[in-house]
Design a protein around this motif. Structure first.
Motif, PDB file in Angstrom:
ATOM      1  N   VAL A  49      -2.055  19.534 -14.740  1.00 31.47           N
ATOM      2  CA  VAL A  49      -3.133  19.522 -14.088  1.00 31.47           C
ATOM      3  C   VAL A  49      -3.347  18.185 -15.161  1.00 31.47           C
ATOM      4  CG1 VAL A  49      -4.364  20.181 -12.679  1.00 31.47           C
ATOM      5  CG2 VAL A  49      -2.492  20.862 -12.965  1.00 31.47           C
ATOM      6  N   LYS A  50      -4.409  18.676 -15.980  1.00 33.77           N
ATOM      7  CA  LYS A  50      -4.874  17.084 -15.940  1.00 33.77           C
ATOM      8  C   LYS A  50      -4.328  16.069 -16.704  1.00 33.77           C
ATOM      9  CE  LYS A  50      -8.582  17.257 -19.408  1.00 33.77           C
ATOM     10  NZ  LYS A  50      -9.281  17.897 -20.789  1.00 33.77           N
ATOM     11  N   SER A  72      -5.897  18.882  -8.588  1.00 37.75           N
ATOM     12  CA  SER A  72      -6.639  19.641  -9.457  1.00 37.75           C
ATOM     13  C   SER A  72      -6.688  20.759  -9.124  1.00 37.75           C
ATOM     14  CB  SER A  72      -7.885  18.891  -9.588  1.00 37.75           C
ATOM     15  OG  SER A  72      -9.134  19.347  -8.206  1.00 37.75           O
ATOM     16  N   ASP A  73      -7.129  21.397  -7.643  1.00 36.42           N
ATOM     17  CA  ASP A  73      -6.469  23.038  -6.795  1.00 36.42           C
ATOM     18  C   ASP A  73      -5.633  23.851  -7.489  1.00 36.42           C
ATOM     19  OD1 ASP A  73      -8.846  21.955  -5.704  1.00 36.42           O
ATOM     20  OD2 ASP A  73      -7.804  20.720  -4.428  1.00 36.42           O
ATOM     21  N   TYR A 129      -2.123  24.245 -16.921  1.00 33.19           N
ATOM     22  CA  TYR A 129      -3.765  23.590 -16.986  1.00 33.19           C
ATOM     23  C   TYR A 129      -3.392  21.904 -18.156  1.00 33.19           C
ATOM     24  CZ  TYR A 129      -8.417  22.991 -17.587  1.00 33.19           C
ATOM     25  OH  TYR A 129      -9.975  22.701 -17.686  1.00 33.19           O
ATOM     26  N   LEU A 143      -5.851  29.073 -12.958  1.00 34.22           N
ATOM     27  CA  LEU A 143      -6.995  29.801 -13.845  1.00 34.22           C
ATOM     28  C   LEU A 143      -7.808  30.963 -13.063  1.00 34.22           C
ATOM     29  CD1 LEU A 143      -9.360  26.279 -15.078  1.00 34.22           C
ATOM     30  CD2 LEU A 143      -7.786  28.385 -16.556  1.00 34.22           C
ATOM     31  N   MET A 183      -3.311  25.754  -0.860  1.00 38.88           N
ATOM     32  CA  MET A 183      -3.294  24.916  -0.213  1.00 38.88           C
ATOM     33  C   MET A 183      -2.551  22.835  -0.416  1.00 38.88           C
ATOM     34  SD  MET A 183      -7.070  22.874  -1.160  1.00 38.88           S
ATOM     35  CE  MET A 183      -8.075  21.761  -0.975  1.00 38.88           C
ATOM     36  N   LEU A 192      -4.242  14.539 -12.926  1.00 36.12           N
ATOM     37  CA  LEU A 192      -5.038  14.081 -12.064  1.00 36.12           C
ATOM     38  C   LEU A 192      -5.736  12.390 -12.285  1.00 36.12           C
ATOM     39  CD1 LEU A 192      -7.890  16.134 -14.431  1.00 36.12           C
ATOM     40  CD2 LEU A 192      -6.854  16.382 -12.029  1.00 36.12           C
ATOM     41  N   GLU A 219      -1.822  27.705 -19.875  1.00 33.52           N
ATOM     42  CA  GLU A 219      -1.906  26.742 -20.607  1.00 33.52           C
ATOM     43  C   GLU A 219      -1.353  25.740 -21.133  1.00 33.52           C
ATOM     44  OE1 GLU A 219      -5.108  26.539 -21.672  1.00 33.52           O
ATOM     45  OE2 GLU A 219      -5.608  28.505 -21.269  1.00 33.52           O
ATOM     46  N   LEU A 236      -5.187  28.632  -3.126  1.00 37.26           N
ATOM     47  CA  LEU A 236      -5.322  27.136  -3.558  1.00 37.26           C
ATOM     48  C   LEU A 236      -3.573  26.649  -3.847  1.00 37.26           C
ATOM     49  CD1 LEU A 236      -7.834  27.220  -5.917  1.00 37.26           C
ATOM     50  CD2 LEU A 236      -8.379  26.346  -3.477  1.00 37.26           C
ATOM     51  N   VAL A 259      -6.815  25.004 -10.471  1.00 31.24           N
ATOM     52  CA  VAL A 259      -7.620  25.835 -10.125  1.00 31.24           C
ATOM     53  C   VAL A 259      -7.111  27.698  -9.964  1.00 31.24           C
ATOM     54  CG1 VAL A 259      -9.703  26.711  -8.628  1.00 31.24           C
ATOM     55  CG2 VAL A 259      -9.835  24.338  -9.608  1.00 31.24           C
ATOM     56  N   PHE A 300      -0.556  20.531   1.406  1.00 30.42           N
ATOM     57  CA  PHE A 300      -0.478  18.703   1.228  1.00 30.42           C
ATOM     58  C   PHE A 300       0.655  18.163   0.321  1.00 30.42           C
ATOM     59  CE2 PHE A 300      -5.176  17.508   2.160  1.00 30.42           C
ATOM     60  CZ  PHE A 300      -5.892  18.297   2.610  1.00 30.42           C
TER      61      PHE A 300
END
Lengths: 207, 207
Positions: free
Chosen positions: A203-204, A145-146, A200, A152, A40, A207, A197, A37, A149, A44
């Motif tokens: 990323v949040k 968001s990837d 994460y 995580l 990925m 978004l 964390e 990921l 992921v 992109f």
């Protein structure tokens, strides 16, 4: 090769009555998914309009993530082999004192290998986590968001691999070996949860 | 079917330049691995000497874990289809006002589906986490680390699915729908992290 099995077949075998594949292979798969990921998101970002300023950095993250992905994919098989090695050693003959001594030696050697494979897996997962931070910061917002992921999956893989190290060192009698591997593991684990964390939250926020 | 692809092919596609499969499918795979590992621990407990007292409970956990595994495996495909539905809607003609209105409607409907799939995935993962606690408490000690990997995989899957809900509701204009799905998600997430750490500690204590 286990990596050539279908996802369905892998899940069926994971759930089944055989000891392998087990949590060690699952950890390697999760780590490889984390690395994939990162790749990925990098794919992109490299060559994409609006991301010219980070093109070289994203290309370097892609190169490193693909290297980690290859090594983690290899770990799926290595973990099964290490476990099978332990089982084979336990199955050795123990009729004579010489056989008993040989069997004990073989078990201890197999356990060391079975501890070192998840330890190496944990180290690779920590490297994946390290890549997710810059990737989450500079990656294409459309797939950010990837990156979440990815971190995580890598963190779950790292802590899963750690459990497999703990299990195997628990039966190893060479105290210096055990102390060394436990110390290495704690160094690998140190800070990974806080970094996860942080990524994460990053990323949040994007978004 | 994506579940019939090899692990290697899935990882290659995950890493590649296409938007699917992406983090949503990875979340479903991790959730299914979590459920599979609950089943594995249950399979090593049901009918095993020394575990007669928990036989019925382990059999019931196995039944529920296998049901969740089937549903989560289905989610791997459902997530790809939902994403492809959004892309297809964005690709609709928008030459006339009528076409523009139809396209906007199609996009909004597709986004709602693309939010509801990871929301359903998150709910299933929370159920898997719920199973890991009794499984870690009563399961065969020889494979108890696998209950730890199960909870880590399910928790990573839950939080990954949550990211995919956030992404999709972010583009949905129906405020009542968004508020409802956000509330449902927060209810699903509530307590899962604390429960995961509780199960992880329980497993470490039984290693």
């Amino acid at each position: 090769m286990i990596k050539d099995k279908s996802i369905q077949a892998f899940l069926d075998e994971l759930a089944g009555k055989a000891a392998t594949p087990g949590g060690g292979s699952a950890a390697a798969v999760m780590g490889a998914m984390g690395a994939a990921l990162v790749s990925m998101v990098a794919n992109f970002t490299v060559g994409k309009k609006g991301y010219e300023a980070v093109d070289a950095e994203a290309a370097e993250l892609l190169r490193r993530a693909e290297s980690l992905r290859r090594q983690l994919t290899e770990m799926i098989r290595a973990d099964v082999e290490a476990f099978d090695g332990v089982m084979a050693a336990y199955g050795l003959a123990r009729d004579t004192d010489a056989q008993k001594a040989a069997r004990t030696g073989a078990i201890q050697a197999a356990l060391k290998k079975a501890a070192d494979i998840p330890l190496a897996c944990a180290a690779l997962c920590a490297e994946v986590i390290g890549l997710t931070r810059p990737m989450a910061a500079i990656g294409n917002k459309n797939v950010i968001s990837d990156a979440g992921v990815a971190v995580l999956a890598a963190e779950a893989a790292l802590r899963s691999a750690a459990l497999n190290v703990y299990v195997n060192v628990g039966a190893i009698k060479d105290e210096a070996f055990v102390a060394d591997r436990r110390q290495r593991l704690e160094q690998i684990l140190a800070g990974s949860e806080a970094l996860t964390e942080e990524v994460y939250a990053l990323v949040k926020g994007r978004l």
